[in-house]
Design an enzyme around this catalytic site. Structure first.
Site, PDB file in Angstrom:
ATOM      1  N   TYR A  94       0.833  -1.145   0.086  1.00 41.34           N
ATOM      2  CA  TYR A  94       0.027   0.059  -0.015  1.00 41.34           C
ATOM      3  C   TYR A  94       0.841   1.308   0.058  1.00 41.34           C
ATOM      4  O   TYR A  94       1.493   1.599   1.091  1.00 41.34           O
ATOM      5  CB  TYR A  94      -0.928   0.101   1.086  1.00 41.34           C
TER       6      TYR A  94
ATOM      7  N   LYS B 136      -1.617  -1.465  -3.962  1.00 42.04           N
ATOM      8  CA  LYS B 136      -2.493  -0.631  -3.878  1.00 42.04           C
ATOM      9  C   LYS B 136      -1.836   0.916  -3.933  1.00 42.04           C
ATOM     10  O   LYS B 136      -1.024   1.545  -3.197  1.00 42.04           O
ATOM     11  CB  LYS B 136      -3.454  -0.441  -2.468  1.00 42.04           C
TER      12      LYS B 136
END
Length: 300
Positions: free
Chosen positions: A142, A170
């Protein structure tokens, strides 16, 4: 031709960064979580990301995180993937959360860059490797430097992509050049975490999205990807453009997406409840604006 991970993404294409419902007293609302998860999956979500930024992970306990995974798994069964947010500023704590998420029934892990301490890239790389080594679950990195203060630099991602369990990103870095560099040199599955980039990310080779706005409009966001996959690029662009006013109010109005998502879900009579401090609820003007933008979006 052999399918690549971009064609068969590890967690699906249309993922929602699900809010964590609370009762009016501020306790974890597992019944509400089950209801919301069921709605999201029935409206087109391939996967649900729990205890991420939108899920208020900094203010939920380890036990609450595990309980949430178990409740959502009970609700959706094998109809959707469950990705558990386990990232913290502490590598050891993150490993503990990863192992607990695996026991609770998660399909994958979302691991944010360690925040506050601002580790250099060799330490960032070691952090992700240690977590991937500890658990048997596939891991999504992320990258959200606006919150953590530290990038996962493209060259670091390229090296980490060699790990068999580091499979996805992400992407909230707002660096399409860096994203394309990684896409060109790895088989990492890229999910945009920026709702305004849903179509753009898919068009440059990403696999889909992890959306905050999809808490309220899952079917409409899925339609953007469906149009693109059907070859209707112009139609996908129109759908993305229609979403802009709601995206702007939910994600760029000065309020965190958690606050705006819970405010809008509350208006719609869906499980949400209050945010936990230090966050504060949206004011009446913001709520009215969100309602109007949502109604216009779903009517278009």
């Amino acid at each position: 031709m052999t399918a690549s991970p971009h064609d068969t993404p590890p967690f699906g294409r249309a993922l929602c960064a699900m809010i964590t419902p609370f009762t009016e007293e501020g306790a974890l609302d597992l019944d509400g979580a089950r209801l919301l998860a069921e709605r999201l999956v029935s409206e087109g979500c391939d996967g649900l990301v729990l205890s991420g930024t939108t899920g208020e992970s900094p203010t939920t306990t380890d036990a609450e995180k595990s309980a949430l995974v178990r409740a959502v798994r009970e609700a959706v069964g094998d109809r959707a993937s469950i990705v558990a947010g386990v990232g913290t500023a502490d590598t050891r704590h993150t490993v503990e959360l990863a192992l607990e998420a695996e026991k609770a029934g998660a399909d994958g892990l979302l691991v944010v860059t360690p925040y506050y301490s601002r580790p250099p890239q060799d330490a960032v790389e070691a952090h992700f490797r240690e977590i991937a080594d500890a658990s048997g679950l596939p891991l999504a990195m992320y990258d959200i430097p606006g919150r953590t203060g530290t990038r996962i630099e493209p060259d670091t991602m390229i090296r980490l992509a060699e790990h068999p369990r580091i499979v996805a990103v992400k992407d909230c870095a707002y660096d399409l050049l860096g994203t394309q560099k990684v896409l060109a040199r790895t088989e990492l599955a890229y999910y945009t975490g920026c709702d305004e980039y849903v179509l753009a990310m898919r068009a440059i080779g990403g696999c889909g999205y992890i959306s905050t706005v999809a808490n309220a409009a899952p079917r409409q966001f899925r339609a953007i990807l469906d149009a693109f996959e059907a070859g209707d690029t112009a139609g996908a662009a129109r759908l993305q453009q229609r979403a802009v006013p709601l995206i702007e109010l939910m994600m760029s109005s000065g309020l965190p997406g958690t606050v705006t998502a819970k405010a809008l879900l509350g208006v719609l009579g869906l499980p949400a409840g209050p945010v936990r401090s230090p966050l504060r609820p949206a004011g009446r003007e913001a709520v009215d604006g969100l309602r109007a933008a949502y109604e216009e979006f779903i009517a278009s």
